[in-house]
Scaffold this active site. Sequence first.
Site, PDB file in Angstrom:
ATOM      1  CD1 TRP A   1      12.317  -5.261  -9.816  1.00  0.00           C
ATOM      2  CD2 TRP A   1      10.764  -3.659  -9.622  1.00  0.00           C
ATOM      3  NE1 TRP A   1      12.720  -4.183 -10.561  1.00  0.00           N
ATOM      4  CE2 TRP A   1      11.802  -3.194 -10.470  1.00  0.00           C
ATOM      5  CE3 TRP A   1       9.687  -2.816  -9.358  1.00  0.00           C
ATOM      6  CZ2 TRP A   1      11.762  -1.929 -11.049  1.00  0.00           C
ATOM      7  CZ3 TRP A   1       9.664  -1.563  -9.933  1.00  0.00           C
ATOM      8  CH2 TRP A   1      10.691  -1.123 -10.770  1.00  0.00           C
TER       9      TRP A   1
ATOM     10  CD  GLU B   1       4.591  15.554  -3.357  1.00  0.00           C
ATOM     11  OE1 GLU B   1       3.915  14.844  -2.593  1.00  0.00           O
ATOM     12  OE2 GLU B   1       5.833  15.539  -3.383  1.00  0.00           O
TER      13      GLU B   1
ATOM     14  CB  THR C   1       7.267  16.716   0.541  1.00  0.00           C
ATOM     15  OG1 THR C   1       8.505  17.275   0.129  1.00  0.00           O
ATOM     16  CG2 THR C   1       6.221  17.001  -0.496  1.00  0.00           C
TER      17      THR C   1
ATOM     18  CE  LYS D   1      14.451  -1.462  -8.974  1.00  0.00           C
ATOM     19  NZ  LYS D   1      14.864  -0.095  -9.057  1.00  0.00           N
TER      20      LYS D   1
HETATM   21  P1  ADP Z   1       5.773  12.774   2.810  1.00  0.00           P
HETATM   22  O1  ADP Z   1       5.618  13.705   1.676  1.00  0.00           O
HETATM   23  O2  ADP Z   1       5.880  13.394   4.111  1.00  0.00           O
HETATM   24  O3  ADP Z   1       6.659  11.579   2.582  1.00  0.00           O
HETATM   25  P2  ADP Z   1       3.192  11.989   2.245  1.00  0.00           P
HETATM   26  O4  ADP Z   1       2.200  12.063   3.303  1.00  0.00           O
HETATM   27  O5  ADP Z   1       3.092  12.872   1.095  1.00  0.00           O
HETATM   28  O6  ADP Z   1       4.448  12.131   3.021  1.00  0.00           O
HETATM   29  O7  ADP Z   1       3.416  10.488   1.781  1.00  0.00           O
HETATM   30  C1  ADP Z   1       3.084  10.014   0.549  1.00  0.00           C
HETATM   31  C2  ADP Z   1       3.570   8.600   0.353  1.00  0.00           C
HETATM   32  O8  ADP Z   1       3.161   7.741   1.417  1.00  0.00           O
HETATM   33  C3  ADP Z   1       3.019   7.962  -0.880  1.00  0.00           C
HETATM   34  O9  ADP Z   1       3.680   8.356  -2.040  1.00  0.00           O
HETATM   35  C4  ADP Z   1       3.174   6.474  -0.556  1.00  0.00           C
HETATM   36  O10 ADP Z   1       4.492   6.034  -0.802  1.00  0.00           O
HETATM   37  C5  ADP Z   1       2.945   6.421   0.925  1.00  0.00           C
HETATM   38  N1  ADP Z   1       1.564   6.004   1.181  1.00  0.00           N
HETATM   39  C6  ADP Z   1       0.510   6.764   1.486  1.00  0.00           C
HETATM   40  N2  ADP Z   1      -0.583   6.013   1.688  1.00  0.00           N
HETATM   41  C7  ADP Z   1      -0.225   4.730   1.497  1.00  0.00           C
HETATM   42  C8  ADP Z   1      -0.907   3.458   1.547  1.00  0.00           C
HETATM   43  N3  ADP Z   1      -2.179   3.352   1.878  1.00  0.00           N
HETATM   44  N4  ADP Z   1      -0.188   2.354   1.266  1.00  0.00           N
HETATM   45  C9  ADP Z   1       1.114   2.422   0.934  1.00  0.00           C
HETATM   46  N5  ADP Z   1       1.810   3.577   0.891  1.00  0.00           N
HETATM   47  C10 ADP Z   1       1.156   4.717   1.156  1.00  0.00           C
END
Ligand code: ADP
Length: 542
Positions: free
Chosen positions: A444, A331, A186, A439
């Site tokens: 929120w 994940e 990640t 916040k």
């Molecule tokens: P990294 O682990 O590199 O940050 P990831 O590709 O695992 O990247 O990113 C996951 C996160 O990206 C999610 O938990 C969410 O916060 C955000 N995310 C993914 N798709 C969307 C979406 N369609 N809308 C809003 N947020 C998103």
Amino acid sequence: MLGLMQDHPLLISSLLEFAEHHHGDGQIVSRRVEGDIHRYTWADVARRARQVANALDADGAAFSDRIATLAWNGYRHLEMYYGVSGSGRVLHTINPRLHPDQIAWIANHAEDSMLAFDLSFLPLVQAVHARCPNVRKWIALCDADKLPQDSGVPNLVSYEAWMGQQSTDYTWPTFDENSASSMCYTSGTTGNPKAALYSHRSSVLHAYAAALPDVMCLSARDSVLPVVPMFHVNAWGIPYSAAMVGCKLVFPGPALDGKSVYELIESEKVSFAAGVPTVWQMMLGHMKPGGLRFSTLKRTVIGGSACPPAMIRAFQDDYGVEVLHAWGMTEMSPLGTLCTLKNKHMEMSPEDRLAIRLKQGRAIFGVDMKIVDGDGQELPWDGKAYGDLHVKGPWVVREYFKGEGGDPLVNGWFPTGDVATIDADGFLQITDRSKDVIKSGGEWISSIDIENIAVAHPGIAMAACIGVHHPKWDERPILVAVKRPGAEVTREELLKFYEGKTAKWQIPDDIVFADAIPLGATGKILKTKLRETLKDYKLPGL
Ligand code: ADP
């Protein structure tokens, strides 16, 4: 009493064997780092992946050894996907957009024993090789005569010389389907990166799910362009699902600018494409001035960060392309939800349907989800209550590689770090990352909502909303905005644009115009960086 059906492990090699036998002449088209277009078939992928497996055997790579890649989307990367995992080794895709220090850290943590890279990343390899003592072979993904001389990288071979001499005969081994197949770190913005370690079973199940009609709806009739990178979360599993359905695959290589992507879509008659919003922003930016149209593109899945409603509308209304809004994470292999309508929505007005399609969508079979409050109590699915989103399922992490960060689960559920609502029909809407939510006075504010409104303004190209300290309200939102080239838009005009589109108290307290907004390695806005840059910022009137 046990069932009496055959027991075959779910292995990644079986996907490629299927594609070879049933779709052997299916095309794989790649724009290469060299600039030209390369064409071959699923039968060729299978033949050359077997050569890769033989080359790994010849080098004495052990079962579960980590073999890394630093590569664009292309046919050689695809051969590594199957040759490495299919033969029982673990494919470690590294994101080349990370800082060299992070890349060295990751390669050491994973204990990569070989690393294959596209020539575009030679400078990166030159910067990190001395810090990666475990890597005993560096493989440049190129022809023998393109191998750089005097690169200073030890034990450097060209991919074609390395695997090209090997036999094309190889029998894929059979082993426990729970064996590790690939890994992805990640791009954590705090602390050390943590790796999701996918298994053959999780990858094959995810591939089935991703191809379903209410997910990506992939078939042998499709021409599929994954713009989403193979170096991060296995390009959303498309390399696996594509083999499962035998579709044509089109790889963009390093050319991710709007013009190149658009031209590839047209020339290869792409019907389905996948990418993050920033990529599509560039493509629409290229298409609009010239009045360009798509002749074959029907659907595009957009995820990775929130897809602005304005983009979903533009694809649908201006270009006749259906946007499938998706949510997931490293994940989760990564797919969690995808937005497609239900039968009962078909009678709705186009506007009402669109309102649903702006959400991140419904859970895919295999993903269980719930939202909980601060005490872990489950919240109702009413589309209003928002809470921490937890998930579980066969392609969700149980633990990070080497137990990094301890046990990530809460009562068997994985906390995603996202805040969301879920409506009565099971449609998820991501409000924010929990660390980005603003916040204000006990309420929120969703930074995503505030950003979506801004980018619907014709003069705004990109926007990021962050909270800044306020003595009375704790935090108040401000918006950092980048204007479109040539656009004239003032602070007052943009603030006025918010009126009637959101509750008054959610309207940002200020607009800060910037030339650019920092993006992270996966194309997401780097709010940590933005907060750092604005640490001395003071709200007006304070
Ligand atoms: P990294 O682990 O590199 O940050 P990831 O590709 O695992 O990247 O990113 C996951 C996160 O990206 C999610 O938990 C969410 O916060 C955000 N995310 C993914 N798709 C969307 C979406 N369609 N809308 C809003 N947020 C998103």
